[in-house]
Scaffold this motif. Structure first.
Motif, PDB file in Angstrom:
ATOM      1  N   CYS A 171       0.824  -1.209   0.000  1.00 12.23           N
ATOM      2  CA  CYS A 171       0.000   0.000   0.000  1.00 12.23           C
ATOM      3  C   CYS A 171       0.859   1.260   0.000  1.00 12.23           C
ATOM      4  CB  CYS A 171      -0.929  -0.009   1.209  1.00 12.23           C
ATOM      5  SG  CYS A 171      -2.160  -1.329   1.179  1.00 12.23           S
ATOM      6  N   TYR A 172       2.007   1.210   0.654  1.00 13.54           N
ATOM      7  CA  TYR A 172       2.941   2.343   0.672  1.00 13.54           C
ATOM      8  C   TYR A 172       3.426   2.664  -0.743  1.00 13.54           C
ATOM      9  CZ  TYR A 172       7.381   4.778   1.852  1.00 13.54           C
ATOM     10  OH  TYR A 172       8.431   5.651   1.937  1.00 13.54           O
ATOM     11  N   LEU A 173       3.805   1.635  -1.500  1.00 13.65           N
ATOM     12  CA  LEU A 173       4.222   1.867  -2.885  1.00 13.65           C
ATOM     13  C   LEU A 173       3.071   2.447  -3.701  1.00 13.65           C
ATOM     14  CD1 LEU A 173       6.445  -1.205  -3.876  1.00 13.65           C
ATOM     15  CD2 LEU A 173       7.128   0.983  -2.929  1.00 13.65           C
ATOM     16  N   GLY A 174       1.861   1.925  -3.468  1.00 19.97           N
ATOM     17  CA  GLY A 174       0.715   2.464  -4.187  1.00 19.97           C
ATOM     18  C   GLY A 174       0.445   3.911  -3.842  1.00 19.97           C
ATOM     19  N   ARG A 175       0.543   4.267  -2.563  1.00 18.29           N
ATOM     20  CA  ARG A 175       0.313   5.644  -2.143  1.00 18.29           C
ATOM     21  C   ARG A 175       1.374   6.579  -2.706  1.00 18.29           C
ATOM     22  NH1 ARG A 175       1.118   8.390   2.795  1.00 18.29           N
ATOM     23  NH2 ARG A 175       3.321   7.924   2.362  1.00 18.29           N
ATOM     24  N   GLU A 176       2.637   6.110  -2.765  1.00 14.29           N
ATOM     25  CA  GLU A 176       3.699   6.944  -3.324  1.00 14.29           C
ATOM     26  C   GLU A 176       3.531   7.115  -4.839  1.00 14.29           C
ATOM     27  OE1 GLU A 176       6.338   8.576  -1.253  1.00 14.29           O
ATOM     28  OE2 GLU A 176       4.420   8.186  -0.275  1.00 14.29           O
ATOM     29  N   ARG A 177       3.029   6.099  -5.504  1.00 13.93           N
ATOM     30  CA  ARG A 177       2.745   6.239  -6.938  1.00 13.93           C
ATOM     31  C   ARG A 177       1.609   7.232  -7.164  1.00 13.93           C
ATOM     32  NH1 ARG A 177       1.142   0.986  -9.773  1.00 13.93           N
ATOM     33  NH2 ARG A 177       1.449   2.276 -11.626  1.00 13.93           N
ATOM     34  N   PHE A 178       0.571   7.127  -6.344  1.00  8.64           N
ATOM     35  CA  PHE A 178      -0.637   7.942  -6.522  1.00  8.64           C
ATOM     36  C   PHE A 178      -1.017   8.580  -5.183  1.00  8.64           C
ATOM     37  CE2 PHE A 178      -1.222   4.201  -9.461  1.00  8.64           C
ATOM     38  CZ  PHE A 178      -0.854   4.879 -10.623  1.00  8.64           C
ATOM     39  N   PRO A 179      -0.407   9.710  -4.835  1.00 11.34           N
ATOM     40  CA  PRO A 179      -0.594  10.300  -3.499  1.00 11.34           C
ATOM     41  C   PRO A 179      -2.036  10.622  -3.144  1.00 11.34           C
ATOM     42  CG  PRO A 179       1.295  11.278  -4.600  1.00 11.34           C
ATOM     43  CD  PRO A 179       0.600  10.451  -5.617  1.00 11.34           C
ATOM     44  N   PRO A 186       6.623 -15.264  13.304  1.00 13.29           N
ATOM     45  CA  PRO A 186       5.900 -14.665  12.185  1.00 13.29           C
ATOM     46  C   PRO A 186       6.866 -14.074  11.166  1.00 13.29           C
ATOM     47  CG  PRO A 186       4.978 -13.939  14.283  1.00 13.29           C
ATOM     48  CD  PRO A 186       6.273 -14.633  14.592  1.00 13.29           C
ATOM     49  N   CYS A 187       6.563 -14.253   9.881  1.00  5.27           N
ATOM     50  CA  CYS A 187       7.415 -13.711   8.824  1.00  5.27           C
ATOM     51  C   CYS A 187       6.637 -13.710   7.520  1.00  5.27           C
ATOM     52  CB  CYS A 187       8.711 -14.516   8.675  1.00  5.27           C
ATOM     53  SG  CYS A 187       8.467 -16.282   8.387  1.00  5.27           S
ATOM     54  N   GLY A 188       7.163 -12.995   6.549  1.00  8.39           N
ATOM     55  CA  GLY A 188       6.505 -12.925   5.263  1.00  8.39           C
ATOM     56  C   GLY A 188       7.454 -12.454   4.185  1.00  8.39           C
ATOM     57  N   VAL A 189       6.938 -12.281   2.999  1.00  5.49           N
ATOM     58  CA  VAL A 189       7.707 -11.782   1.864  1.00  5.49           C
ATOM     59  C   VAL A 189       6.865 -10.732   1.156  1.00  5.49           C
ATOM     60  CG1 VAL A 189       8.769 -12.364  -0.359  1.00  5.49           C
ATOM     61  CG2 VAL A 189       8.967 -13.946   1.570  1.00  5.49           C
ATOM     62  N   ALA A 190       7.467  -9.584   0.873  1.00  3.06           N
ATOM     63  CA  ALA A 190       6.828  -8.547   0.060  1.00  3.06           C
ATOM     64  C   ALA A 190       7.480  -8.553  -1.312  1.00  3.06           C
ATOM     65  CB  ALA A 190       6.981  -7.177   0.715  1.00  3.06           C
ATOM     66  N   LEU A 191       6.651  -8.544  -2.367  1.00  2.00           N
ATOM     67  CA  LEU A 191       7.129  -8.543  -3.741  1.00  2.00           C
ATOM     68  C   LEU A 191       6.550  -7.339  -4.470  1.00  2.00           C
ATOM     69  CD1 LEU A 191       6.490 -12.313  -4.600  1.00  2.00           C
ATOM     70  CD2 LEU A 191       8.697 -11.287  -4.006  1.00  2.00           C
ATOM     71  N   ALA A 192       7.318  -6.804  -5.427  1.00  3.23           N
ATOM     72  CA  ALA A 192       6.850  -5.633  -6.175  1.00  3.23           C
ATOM     73  C   ALA A 192       7.457  -5.622  -7.568  1.00  3.23           C
ATOM     74  CB  ALA A 192       7.231  -4.343  -5.445  1.00  3.23           C
ATOM     75  N   ARG A 193       6.755  -4.978  -8.485  1.00  3.87           N
ATOM     76  CA  ARG A 193       7.342  -4.702  -9.794  1.00  3.87           C
ATOM     77  C   ARG A 193       8.474  -3.691  -9.588  1.00  3.87           C
ATOM     78  NH1 ARG A 193       4.171  -6.704 -13.891  1.00  3.87           N
ATOM     79  NH2 ARG A 193       2.040  -7.306 -13.284  1.00  3.87           N
ATOM     80  N   PRO A 194       9.668  -3.950 -10.118  1.00  2.72           N
ATOM     81  CA  PRO A 194      10.827  -3.093  -9.829  1.00  2.72           C
ATOM     82  C   PRO A 194      10.595  -1.623 -10.135  1.00  2.72           C
ATOM     83  CG  PRO A 194      11.524  -5.097 -10.959  1.00  2.72           C
ATOM     84  CD  PRO A 194      10.029  -5.093 -10.983  1.00  2.72           C
ATOM     85  N   GLU A 195       9.860  -1.323 -11.194  1.00  4.83           N
ATOM     86  CA  GLU A 195       9.667   0.080 -11.566  1.00  4.83           C
ATOM     87  C   GLU A 195       8.863   0.854 -10.527  1.00  4.83           C
ATOM     88  OE1 GLU A 195       6.598  -2.349 -14.026  1.00  4.83           O
ATOM     89  OE2 GLU A 195       8.649  -2.578 -13.242  1.00  4.83           O
ATOM     90  N   VAL A 210       9.253   0.503  -7.273  1.00  6.60           N
ATOM     91  CA  VAL A 210      10.078   0.729  -6.082  1.00  6.60           C
ATOM     92  C   VAL A 210      10.867   2.021  -6.189  1.00  6.60           C
ATOM     93  CG1 VAL A 210      11.865  -0.306  -4.594  1.00  6.60           C
ATOM     94  CG2 VAL A 210      10.206  -1.766  -5.750  1.00  6.60           C
ATOM     95  N   THR A 211      11.062   2.520  -7.394  1.00  5.70           N
ATOM     96  CA  THR A 211      11.847   3.748  -7.565  1.00  5.70           C
ATOM     97  C   THR A 211      11.223   4.929  -6.835  1.00  5.70           C
ATOM     98  OG1 THR A 211      10.666   4.228  -9.646  1.00  5.70           O
ATOM     99  CG2 THR A 211      12.733   2.987  -9.803  1.00  5.70           C
ATOM    100  N   ALA A 212       9.913   4.883  -6.600  1.00  6.10           N
ATOM    101  CA  ALA A 212       9.241   5.994  -5.923  1.00  6.10           C
ATOM    102  C   ALA A 212       9.704   6.159  -4.483  1.00  6.10           C
ATOM    103  CB  ALA A 212       7.723   5.794  -5.958  1.00  6.10           C
ATOM    104  N   ILE A 213      10.219   5.075  -3.855  1.00  5.02           N
ATOM    105  CA  ILE A 213      10.650   5.168  -2.460  1.00  5.02           C
ATOM    106  C   ILE A 213      12.154   4.973  -2.299  1.00  5.02           C
ATOM    107  CG2 ILE A 213       8.400   4.295  -1.711  1.00  5.02           C
ATOM    108  CD1 ILE A 213       9.964   1.674  -0.919  1.00  5.02           C
ATOM    109  N   ASP A 261      21.454   1.175   0.207  1.00  4.05           N
ATOM    110  CA  ASP A 261      20.281   1.956  -0.186  1.00  4.05           C
ATOM    111  C   ASP A 261      19.116   1.642   0.748  1.00  4.05           C
ATOM    112  OD1 ASP A 261      21.906   2.728  -2.255  1.00  4.05           O
ATOM    113  OD2 ASP A 261      20.948   1.435  -3.749  1.00  4.05           O
ATOM    114  N   ASP A 262      18.101   2.465   0.699  1.00  4.45           N
ATOM    115  CA  ASP A 262      16.908   2.263   1.509  1.00  4.45           C
ATOM    116  C   ASP A 262      15.703   2.124   0.591  1.00  4.45           C
ATOM    117  OD1 ASP A 262      15.123   2.098   3.610  1.00  4.45           O
ATOM    118  OD2 ASP A 262      14.909   4.270   3.783  1.00  4.45           O
ATOM    119  N   ASP A 263      15.112   0.932   0.561  1.00  7.90           N
ATOM    120  CA  ASP A 263      13.910   0.713  -0.239  1.00  7.90           C
ATOM    121  C   ASP A 263      12.994  -0.328   0.404  1.00  7.90           C
ATOM    122  OD1 ASP A 263      15.580  -1.459  -0.759  1.00  7.90           O
ATOM    123  OD2 ASP A 263      16.122  -0.747  -2.755  1.00  7.90           O
TER     124      ASP A 263
END
Length: 385
Positions: free
Chosen positions: A118-126, A255-264, A266-269, A279-281
């Motif tokens: 959701c963070y990546l989505g919010r950064e793409r579309f504030p 508890p643990c998990g994996v977050a996956l994203a389209r690489p393009e 991630v550039t927003a963060i 780096d921080d992403d």
């Protein structure tokens, strides 16, 4: 679940005991708790957690501080890390989700993975509105508050999945704003799966093409991917980000998990060279280096073939539970392709004994890898008496 009786023996004093006898008592207390928790494994039928694992060969890593601080794709100045194993885990799940070059990292669980998507989505579309079904994971409302996003809970249909006509109606009230939509793949209330393709088409019907779809596949992703009849659930069906759980179908002691994203996306963060020479992403700064080793170890042991066998076992056990509970007159129901069986809730003491979640007058039985037909037979024997 029966609770271990504890008193003030667990209080932490200002001064240490200062004797071997004190230390021995503390170790004995911990061993008692461990024996209690191990014993309860045999009655864990109502939670989506897998208890079929053994990570004792990795015990040496408990003697060192491993830290994957910074980006999973770049080394840091801290040398005790497990990045290459984390990258292997991400690569495996990325391929399974239909994206060879997926960016990702190992998280603390489904909530962090959902927050990341959701963070990546919010950064793409504030200015986006965050949509999820009424059956979504409880973390989504909290995530909306954290990200300061308007949140809309969309009603569900008879099958428990997001009602697409309802999504269109809600979004028409926010016409002109982008949308971040969480598609739940395996709801905790019955295993329903939202329609990723249909979500994007519904929003297109309302004239919206600024859409970020996050697939919350923490519970049902591996089942949808590896069942005898695979179903749409991830990048191949239009997801932009995906959340998977590590302690559910795979299994882990924490508890643990994996977050996956389209690489393009991630550039927003992405922030270069800000995290101890890295780096921080990701969401967190210091990141656990032990959990990637757990997941890597189990994936190497099982492989995709072993995971598929595990999924088949869960579905067969769920079908058996459905049959036996019907014979006992407890009116079971199960969504197609789900390992969750809803049935008439028994007496509270039996729900406690078998760790059964209840919603209203219905109990949840979740056939995870450690659950067998023998467990179902013993539960049904208890239901009769």
């Amino acid at each position: 679940m029966a609770q271990l009786p504890l008193d003030d023996s667990v209080d932490i004093p200002d001064d240490p005991a200062g004797s071997s006898s004190g230390s021995d008592r503390d170790v004995a207390l911990l061993k008692e708790l461990a024996a209690h928790m191990l014993g309860e494994r045999d009655h864990m039928l109502g939670f989506p957690v897998n208890l079929d694992f053994d990570y004792r060969p990795l015990a040496d890593f408990l003697q060192v501080h491993g830290n994957n601080v910074g980006s999973p794709a770049k080394n840091s100045e801290y040398g005790l890390h497990s990045r290459v194993f984390e990258q292997a885990v991400v690569s495996f799940f990325g391929r399974l989700a239909g994206l060879e070059d997926a960016f990702g990292y190992v998280t603390s669980g489904g909530t962090e993975s959902n927050l990341y998507g959701c963070y990546l989505g919010r950064e793409r579309f504030p200015e986006a509105v965050l949509y999820a079904s009424q059956a979504t994971h409880y973390s989504l409302r909290k995530i909306a508050r954290l990200l300061r996003m308007d949140f809309v809970a969309v009603q569900v249909g008879d099958d428990g999945s997001m009602d697409l006509a309802g999504l269109r109606r809600h979004h028409s009230a926010h016409r002109g704003r982008p949308a971040v939509v969480v598609a739940t793949i395996g709801t905790t209330t019955g295993g329903a799966e939202d329609d990723l393709v249909g979500i994007r088409e519904a929003l297109a019907d309302e004239g919206t093409d600024e859409v970020h779809i996050h697939s919350d596949a923490a519970f049902g992703g591996l089942i949808a991917a590896l069942s005898p009849e695979p179903r749409p659930w991830a990048f191949e069906s239009g997801a932009d980000t995906v959340a998977l759980s590590g302690h559910k179908m795979l299994g882990a002691p924490l508890p643990c998990g994996v977050a996956l994203a389209r690489p393009e996306h991630v550039t927003a963060i992405h922030r270069p060279d800000v995290a101890v020479g890295s780096d921080d992403d990701t969401i967190t700064g210091s990141r656990d280096a032990f959990t990637p080793l757990l997941l890597w170890y189990e994936l190497r042991r099982l492989g995709r073939t072993g995971l598929a066998r595990r999924v088949t076992h869960c579905l067969e056990t769920a079908a058996y539970a459905e049959q036996r509970l019907r014979e006992e007159g407890h009116h079971p129901e199960r969504a197609p392709g789900s390992n969750t069986v809803l049935f008439d809730a028994p007496a509270p003491e039996l729900c406690t004994r078998w760790n059964l979640l209840t919603v209203g007058d219905r109990a949840h039985l979740i056939a995870m890898p450690h659950v067998t037909g023998e467990h179902i037979d013993r539960l049904c024997a208890d239901l009769r008496t």
